[in-house]
Motif scaffolding. Sequence first.
Motif: not given
Length: 255
Positions: A25-42
């Motif tokens: 529900y919180f998508q904790w890992r998604h929020k911190r997922f930054r492939p190639f330095t990119l904050p993809v979720r945001r």
Amino acid sequence: MSITKKLIWLGDEPIPPAEPRFLSYFQWRHKRFRPFTLPVRRLNMTSMAKAETVEAMRQLVNNIPPYPRRVMAQYGVAVLPVHDLWDDTHYMLGWGGGRGHDRKDGYDYIGGICTNDGHLAVVAETVRVRDRGWMAQENIEGIIWHELGHSFDRALAAWLGLALEVFSLTPEFRQAWLEDTSVFVGSYRSQFSYYLQPDGAGESEAFAECFAVTQGKGGLASNSKDFPEHFPRCLAIVRALVDKAWVDKACVDKA
């Protein structure tokens, strides 16, 4: 819903790590997922670009020639369509304005920018035009090619293992840039001042615009006609890079 719905990757879309059920529900890992330095979720969530703009840019990206596409895919490059640069991605840009632009204007008058060491090309569907207010971007195609030209510049240096951040600072390209620009006098120096910036910026902008011209439309639409005449040596190198001929020659020379 895909976490990178608005981001258009030149290679395979990075897959975010699976969330533990109790954290989904919180998508904790998604929020911190930054492939190639990119904050993809945001990036995906804050982009307000229209769906038709995203699809149009996706079609353009799909038409990139195989070699530069492979080089940028390996480096990790994505395109982010936005409604306007500042409102959608201010947290990525910082204060001021783009290189070569009046920094007092901020980012409202800029149609695109390449950031995160070339990993992200941001292209806006609207820009502010002096005395006319906000208007639809008239040259999305040229802007996306120019910004991806910066990404290619960075990615190529990494691909070839150069001890430089960008290919445009290699002796070969700098010499071509010097020979092309050394003949500029009077109004030509004013017309092409953006590509005459010091400290490597001029070479970088010339490389990016040459890449755009090879794809059919410059970041400044008139450059599609002007660059072959005024930057012939730079354009020849970039065209060879896009066609892979220059890289093949470099590999033979190294051997």
